[in-house]
Design a protein around this motif. Sequence first.
Motif, mmCIF file in Angstrom:
data_model
loop_
_atom_site.group_PDB
_atom_site.id
_atom_site.type_symbol
_atom_site.label_atom_id
_atom_site.label_comp_id
_atom_site.label_asym_id
_atom_site.label_seq_id
_atom_site.Cartn_x
_atom_site.Cartn_y
_atom_site.Cartn_z
ATOM 1 N N PHE A 35 0.853 -1.325 -0.105
ATOM 2 C CA PHE A 35 0.177 -0.190 -0.117
ATOM 3 C C PHE A 35 0.878 1.254 -0.160
ATOM 4 C CE2 PHE A 35 -1.934 3.450 2.677
ATOM 5 C CZ PHE A 35 -2.977 3.667 1.905
ATOM 6 N N ALA A 36 1.931 1.166 0.878
ATOM 7 C CA ALA A 36 2.742 2.457 0.864
ATOM 8 C C ALA A 36 3.706 2.794 -0.100
ATOM 9 C CB ALA A 36 3.287 2.574 2.405
ATOM 10 N N SER A 37 3.998 1.388 -0.980
ATOM 11 C CA SER A 37 5.090 1.694 -1.939
ATOM 12 C C SER A 37 4.743 2.555 -2.851
ATOM 13 C CB SER A 37 5.646 0.470 -2.218
ATOM 14 O OG SER A 37 6.509 0.257 -3.374
ATOM 15 N N ALA A 38 5.445 3.189 -3.269
ATOM 16 C CA ALA A 38 5.536 4.267 -4.577
ATOM 17 C C ALA A 38 5.625 3.349 -6.160
ATOM 18 C CB ALA A 38 6.370 5.528 -4.642
ATOM 19 N N GLU A 39 5.930 2.113 -5.768
ATOM 20 C CA GLU A 39 6.002 1.447 -6.925
ATOM 21 C C GLU A 39 5.662 -0.359 -6.510
ATOM 22 O OE1 GLU A 39 10.689 1.133 -7.517
ATOM 23 O OE2 GLU A 39 9.818 3.156 -7.739
ATOM 24 N N PRO A 40 5.354 -0.748 -7.646
ATOM 25 C CA PRO A 40 5.175 -2.221 -7.375
ATOM 26 C C PRO A 40 6.192 -2.884 -6.564
ATOM 27 C CG PRO A 40 4.429 -1.801 -9.588
ATOM 28 C CD PRO A 40 5.142 -0.529 -9.154
ATOM 29 N N VAL A 41 5.828 -3.738 -5.548
ATOM 30 C CA VAL A 41 6.855 -4.431 -4.788
ATOM 31 C C VAL A 41 7.001 -5.934 -5.088
ATOM 32 C CG1 VAL A 41 7.472 -5.004 -2.425
ATOM 33 C CG2 VAL A 41 5.828 -2.909 -2.890
ATOM 34 N N SER A 42 8.142 -6.319 -5.581
ATOM 35 C CA SER A 42 8.510 -7.740 -5.846
ATOM 36 C C SER A 42 8.571 -8.518 -4.679
ATOM 37 C CB SER A 42 9.874 -7.732 -6.605
ATOM 38 O OG SER A 42 10.946 -7.395 -5.672
ATOM 39 N N GLU A 43 8.328 -9.787 -4.775
ATOM 40 C CA GLU A 43 8.162 -10.877 -3.807
ATOM 41 C C GLU A 43 9.802 -10.818 -3.112
ATOM 42 O OE1 GLU A 43 6.367 -14.552 -4.717
ATOM 43 O OE2 GLU A 43 4.539 -13.547 -5.199
ATOM 44 N N LYS A 44 10.782 -10.711 -3.898
ATOM 45 C CA LYS A 44 11.912 -10.483 -3.217
ATOM 46 C C LYS A 44 12.072 -9.228 -2.363
ATOM 47 C CE LYS A 44 16.831 -10.350 -4.836
ATOM 48 N NZ LYS A 44 17.470 -9.574 -5.841
ATOM 49 N N GLN A 45 11.801 -8.129 -2.615
ATOM 50 C CA GLN A 45 11.640 -7.136 -1.704
ATOM 51 C C GLN A 45 10.704 -7.466 -0.620
ATOM 52 O OE1 GLN A 45 10.385 -4.479 -4.683
ATOM 53 N NE2 GLN A 45 12.005 -2.923 -4.444
ATOM 54 N N LEU A 46 9.896 -8.230 -0.761
ATOM 55 C CA LEU A 46 8.889 -8.145 0.528
ATOM 56 C C LEU A 46 9.657 -9.215 1.274
ATOM 57 C CD1 LEU A 46 5.473 -8.804 -1.445
ATOM 58 C CD2 LEU A 46 5.973 -7.222 0.527
ATOM 59 N N ALA A 47 10.163 -10.243 0.804
ATOM 60 C CA ALA A 47 10.801 -11.436 1.675
ATOM 61 C C ALA A 47 11.950 -10.715 2.695
ATOM 62 C CB ALA A 47 11.508 -12.457 0.791
ATOM 63 N N GLN A 48 12.616 -9.651 2.037
ATOM 64 C CA GLN A 48 13.674 -8.830 2.789
ATOM 65 C C GLN A 48 13.028 -8.072 4.007
ATOM 66 O OE1 GLN A 48 15.447 -6.442 -0.184
ATOM 67 N NE2 GLN A 48 16.787 -7.950 -0.779
ATOM 68 N N ARG A 49 11.633 -7.838 3.717
ATOM 69 C CA ARG A 49 11.045 -7.038 4.763
ATOM 70 C C ARG A 49 10.202 -7.511 5.738
ATOM 71 N NH1 ARG A 49 9.253 -1.072 2.382
ATOM 72 N NH2 ARG A 49 9.026 -0.973 4.684
ATOM 73 N N LEU A 50 9.662 -8.834 5.290
ATOM 74 C CA LEU A 50 9.043 -9.474 6.412
ATOM 75 C C LEU A 50 9.726 -10.525 7.143
ATOM 76 C CD1 LEU A 50 6.245 -10.651 3.620
ATOM 77 C CD2 LEU A 50 5.941 -8.860 5.560
ATOM 78 N N PRO A 51 9.290 -10.829 8.310
ATOM 79 C CA PRO A 51 9.865 -11.495 9.352
ATOM 80 C C PRO A 51 10.361 -12.900 8.614
ATOM 81 C CG PRO A 51 7.803 -10.946 10.091
ATOM 82 C CD PRO A 51 7.984 -10.587 8.801
ATOM 83 N N GLU A 52 11.586 -13.339 9.101
ATOM 84 C CA GLU A 52 12.304 -14.530 8.382
ATOM 85 C C GLU A 52 11.386 -15.691 8.296
ATOM 86 O OE1 GLU A 52 16.576 -16.039 8.694
ATOM 87 O OE2 GLU A 52 16.300 -14.041 9.250
ATOM 88 N N GLY A 53 11.218 -16.431 7.339
ATOM 89 C CA GLY A 53 10.693 -17.648 7.426
ATOM 90 C C GLY A 53 9.231 -17.588 6.790
ATOM 91 N N VAL A 54 8.874 -16.363 6.391
ATOM 92 C CA VAL A 54 7.290 -16.064 5.859
ATOM 93 C C VAL A 54 7.498 -16.683 4.332
ATOM 94 C CG1 VAL A 54 5.696 -14.261 5.055
ATOM 95 C CG2 VAL A 54 6.745 -14.028 7.358
ATOM 96 N N ASP A 55 6.291 -17.391 4.323
ATOM 97 C CA ASP A 55 5.991 -17.890 2.854
ATOM 98 C C ASP A 55 5.467 -16.878 2.298
ATOM 99 O OD1 ASP A 55 5.116 -19.158 0.428
ATOM 100 O OD2 ASP A 55 4.209 -20.975 1.494
#
Lengths: 284, 244, 244
Positions: free
Chosen positions: C42-62
Motif C-alpha cells: 500500500f505504502a510503496s510508490a511502485e510495485p513491490v517484488s516478492e524478493k523485496q517483500l521477503a527482505q522486509r517480512l519476518p524471516e521464514g514467511v512464505d
Amino acid sequence: MAQAAETKGGTGGAGKAAPMDRLWAENEETRATSEPSLVVDVDGFEGPLDLLLHLARNQKVDLARISVLALAEQYLAFIGKVRAMRLELAADYLVMAAWLAFLKSKLLIPKQPGEEGESGEELAAVLQFRLRRLEAMRDAAARLVNRNRLGRDVFQRGMPEMVIVEKRNEFSATLYDLLTAYASQRQRQAISNVTIAKRGVWSLKMARTMLSRLIGTSADWTALDAFLIEYLASPEEKRTAMASSFAATLELVREGSLEVRQEEVFAPIYLRGRQRVKAVEVAR
Amino acid sequence: MSESVNASVIPFVIGDDGEAVRNPAERLHLAEAVRMAEAIVFASAEPVSEKQLAQRLPEGVDVPAAMAELHKIYERRGVNLVRVGDAWAFRTAGDLAFLMSRDAVQQRKLSRAALEVLAIIAYHQPVTRAEIEDIRGVETSKGTLDTLLETEWVRMRGRRKTPGRPVTYGTTENFLDHFALEEIRDLPGIEELKGAGLLSARMPSNFSIPLPPADPDELTEDEDPLTDIDLEELGLLTPKVTEE
Amino acid sequence: MSESVNASVIPFVIGDDGEAVRNPAERLHLAEAVRMAEAIVFASAEPVSEKQLAQRLPEGVDVPAAMAELHKIYERRGVNLVRVGDAWAFRTAGDLAFLMSRDAVQQRKLSRAALEVLAIIAYHQPVTRAEIEDIRGVETSKGTLDTLLETEWVRMRGRRKTPGRPVTYGTTENFLDHFALEEIRDLPGIEELKGAGLLSARMPSNFSIPLPPADPDELTEDEDPLTDIDLEELGLLTPKVTEE
C-alpha cells in the motif's frame, strides 16, 4: 572574541570547560581583574517563565504543591548571582525578578486591611497557574510528537491512482500561499519605491545640464558647494550631487567650456564659465 | 492479535450487528456503495471529504453508514480507514510502524519553541498571538509562526471579536492527518487539561492558592537550596565573552 | 454482484480452502505476514517484488502464500491486488474505473502572479485592473484575470465612476469558503503579517495595507452596478435575442 578571553585567562588549550569552571568557582579572584563583560547565553531557556519552571521542577514536588515563595527566592538568588558576576541578562529576566521581589514582600507581609490590589497569595496563585499551564503545554507537545506520525510511522497510499483528467479545473491555494504572495509582493514593491523616492541619484547628464546652465550665468568665480547647496532638495542628496557635479565639471573643463580653480587641497573648488563665445553656446 | 488465533486468517469483523434488518436490495446497494467508496478513498493519497464522496457516489447513498461499514472492515487490517476531521483516508496500521520506518521520509525537525507553539495552538485554539505569548511568557520569535504556517499544520482562522480584532490561529486538517487524530477532541489529555482549568486564558476561580510555609526563609523538606551546579545547568553553560 | 445479496454486506472470500490444515500458530504467523505485506504494498510508490517483500517480512514467511492470501482477500473488493510483472500493487477494481474518470478534476495550482493579483483584489477591493498594475508595478496579463475569474474566487463587481468607467474587481463567497474565512475583514493586517513573519518588521513608515470593506457585496459610492449591457460587452452574457 571568546578565544581572546580564554587566552587572557591563561588556560588556553584546556577547552571550553575550563573558563566555565573558573566562572562558577566560588572564589573568583581570576574574574575580578578580567576586563570583558560577559553576556549570559540564556538561549537554552525560553524566557523567565521557562527558567522558573525549571527551578520549580527542582523542588521535586507536584507543581500544584509548589512553594512559590521558595521559588521566588531561588529565582532572585539566581539573578543576584548572575548580576554579581556582571553578566548581562535580557530585560525580561530582570522584569520578572522585580515582580518576584514584589511578590515576595507581599507574601511575607500579611495584607493590611483596606489595602488595594491583589494579595500575595492571589499573585502567587496566578504564577502557579501560569507555570502549570506552561508545563501542561510542554507535556502536550511531547505527547504530540511521539504520536504515530504520517510519513514516519504511518503512511499514505504510495501510488495514488491517476485519474483521467476532464476539462474541469479545480484550483487550490492556501491562505498561507495567498498571504505570502501578498506580503512579499508588497514588500518588494515598497522597497523598490523607497529606493527611487528617497535616494535620488544625480546622473552625470543631470549634473552637466545643471552646471552648464548655472555657470553660463556667472562670470565670477564661484565655489562648487555654493552652486550645489542652492539646488539641493535634501541633505541626503548632497553626496551624489557633489560627486556627479564634480565629474561633470571635469568633463566640461576638458571640453573647454568651464574653468576650475582650487587654492589648496580640500579647499573649496571655484568654477566659472570660460570667458569665450563657445561657453555661451554650451550654456544654452 | 491474539484473538485471531481462533479466527480466520483474515481478521475482518464482518457485519454482525443488525444487517438482517435491512432488506436485501438495500444491502446490495450499500455493499456496492462501500466498494465504490473504498475505491475512491483508496485511490487518493489525501483524505477525501464526505462531501466529495457524496458527490461521487450514486445518489441516495448513506455516506456515513457506508464509511462506518468500511471503517469496520478495515479495522484490523494492515491498512486502516481513518477519519481526519470530516474526511476519510487509508493509512497503514499504527502498530506496523516498526516495519514501515525504513520508508520514512526525512521530516523537517521543528524547534522546541515551534513545537510548544504548535501544542498551544492545538489545545487552545482559537488562540491569538498575544495569548500564545502569555502562556509561554516570552515573545514568539519571528519565523516560528511562519514555519508552522508553512507546514500547513497551522492556519489563521479568523479574528477575535475583541478590541483590535486580533487574528486567531488554529490547526488544519493536515495537522490531524499528520498526527493521526480524528478530531481536535482526540488530542492527548485534552479533557483532563480542560477539567483542570489549564486551557483557559485566565486563572479559574477555583484554582488552589498555595500558602507560604510558616517560616518562608526556611526551605521545606522537599526543597534543596540552589547550588552552583544548578546555576550552571540553568543555561549558563556557554557564556559568551565579549570584549568591551 | 448477485451472490452478495445472500452473502454478507462485505463480499470477501474468506479462508474456505484448507486453512484448517495449518496449525493455529502458523495461521497467526501468516495472518500477520499478510497484514505486513498489505501495508508495505500500500505504502510503496511502485510495485513491490516478492524478493523485496521477503527482505522486509519476518524471516521464514512464505511470501507467495501470503500474497496469494492477500490477493484472494482483495479479489472482490473495490481495490484489487494485482500482479505487475513479478511485483505486486493495488489497483482500483476494473469495474469501478468509471469512478476514477467521472469526477476527475484537474488540480491546478495558481501561478505566483495569479496569487499576487488575487491577494491584491482581496485586500484592495474594489480595485480596477489599472490599480492592480499600479500596486504590482507590472502589467497584469489578461490570462491571469481570466484564470482568477474561472476559480470563481474573483468577480467583476461594478464600474468605477471615473473616465473610462473601468471595471472593478472583488472577491466572492467562494473565496471566503475556500480560504476558510468568515468575512473578508478576517484577512490579517499589517501587524499580524509582521507578527507571523510574513512581512519584514522594518517596513517604511508610510507602508500600509488597506482594510477590506466590511460588506464586500455592497457597492461603494464611486461604483456603478454592472448592467446587462456591461455584462454583454464583457462577454459574460449572451446578447438577448428579441422575440420572434
